[in-house]
Scaffold this motif. Sequence first.
Motif, PDB file in Angstrom:
ATOM      1  N   ASN A   1       2.239 -50.302 -95.865  1.00 26.04           N
ATOM      2  CA  ASN A   1       2.731 -49.442 -96.993  1.00 26.04           C
ATOM      3  C   ASN A   1       2.530 -50.348 -98.345  1.00 26.04           C
ATOM      4  OD1 ASN A   1       3.789 -46.863 -96.393  1.00 26.04           O
ATOM      5  ND2 ASN A   1       4.842 -48.099 -94.735  1.00 26.04           N
ATOM      6  N   ASN A   2       1.764 -51.533 -98.261  1.00 30.43           N
ATOM      7  CA  ASN A   2       1.502 -52.469 -99.308  1.00 30.43           C
ATOM      8  C   ASN A   2       0.866 -51.480-100.391  1.00 30.43           C
ATOM      9  OD1 ASN A   2      -0.406 -54.376-101.066  1.00 30.43           O
ATOM     10  ND2 ASN A   2       1.143 -55.585 -99.920  1.00 30.43           N
TER      11      ASN A   2
ATOM     12  N   TYR B   1      -1.750 -60.740 -94.201  1.00 22.99           N
ATOM     13  CA  TYR B   1      -0.614 -61.582 -94.355  1.00 22.99           C
ATOM     14  C   TYR B   1      -0.699 -62.779 -93.710  1.00 22.99           C
ATOM     15  CZ  TYR B   1       2.248 -57.554 -96.253  1.00 22.99           C
ATOM     16  OH  TYR B   1       2.813 -56.605 -97.333  1.00 22.99           O
TER      17      TYR B   1
ATOM     18  N   ASP C   1       5.629 -52.923 -93.787  1.00 24.66           N
ATOM     19  CA  ASP C   1       5.278 -53.519 -95.113  1.00 24.66           C
ATOM     20  C   ASP C   1       3.893 -53.559 -95.221  1.00 24.66           C
ATOM     21  OD1 ASP C   1       6.780 -54.620 -97.242  1.00 24.66           O
ATOM     22  OD2 ASP C   1       5.597 -56.521 -96.538  1.00 24.66           O
TER      23      ASP C   1
ATOM     24  N   ASN D   1       3.163 -53.316 -88.743  1.00 22.11           N
ATOM     25  CA  ASN D   1       3.929 -53.816 -89.656  1.00 22.11           C
ATOM     26  C   ASN D   1       4.017 -52.965 -90.746  1.00 22.11           C
ATOM     27  OD1 ASN D   1       5.032 -55.213 -92.098  1.00 22.11           O
ATOM     28  ND2 ASN D   1       4.340 -57.255 -91.251  1.00 22.11           N
TER      29      ASN D   1
END
Length: 285
Positions: free
Chosen positions: A195-196, A163, A192, A190
């Motif tokens: 679990n991308n 990211y 998010d 993180n």
Amino acid sequence: MEYMKLNDGLEIPAIGFGTFMIPADGTTYETVKTAIDLGIRHIDTATAYFNEQEVGQAVKDSEVEREDIWITSKLWLQDYEYEDAKKAIDLSLEKLGTDYMDLYLLHQPYGKVDEAWRALEEAKEEGKVLSVGVSNMTPKLWNKWVPDFDSIPSVNQVEFNPYIQQKELKEILNPLDVKIQAWGPLGRGNADLLNNPIILELAEKYGKNAGQIILRFENQEGIIVFPKSLTPERIKSNMEIFDFKLTDIEMDKLRALDTGKGSHDPDAPGVGEMLMNAFDVHANE
């Protein structure tokens, strides 16, 4: 273990073990000792982590020779004046119980950076430090300080994960063969990121977990990583990233996840002043 060559000719382990926020109550000693037993050969610590002594003891008590373990530590802001920096380097060596550090960094790019860098260069000349580098330098901060240095840093340790891929910074560092070391390579847990859907799809394809896909991506990008974990199983799995290779198309998909924004902005107003007054690294001496 794979290695990467620095611009000073030394080879650094491509993956290591980070000790940020691991307390010096025996926990650092035990986890570093475990990491070394599992095959880790690069330990990252800092004066401001307050655990250099336990890192050094774990290295000493391991069955691995000192020359086979890469130790990175960092100078804190309050010691950036030239004479203070020289004393702080010797103090880190004393706490670590070693004659030399493989890599020593300026932890933050504020204050008397020029004086601190001169002390690091001299420590390298004296053999107290084998490689020298910086940390948390954005393009703006790099251009503020490094052009006036007498030598080019070997690494810049910054926040890096899918990211926040530091693309502008890499444009400056790559021509100088300055390696990026990633702090927070897994996004500091993180959810998010972990679990991308793209990462999970690749994890299923290769029979890996999300963290291994992320670390492999970073490794193929030429980034030195040192994820942190207190769990032996996770420490071991974080190392198991060299038995597969992401394709060019998959690498491009992961590059596309870059948002350009991390959890820390070194350029933000007041950050230097806040860090300068954050704590006293010599309070317990």
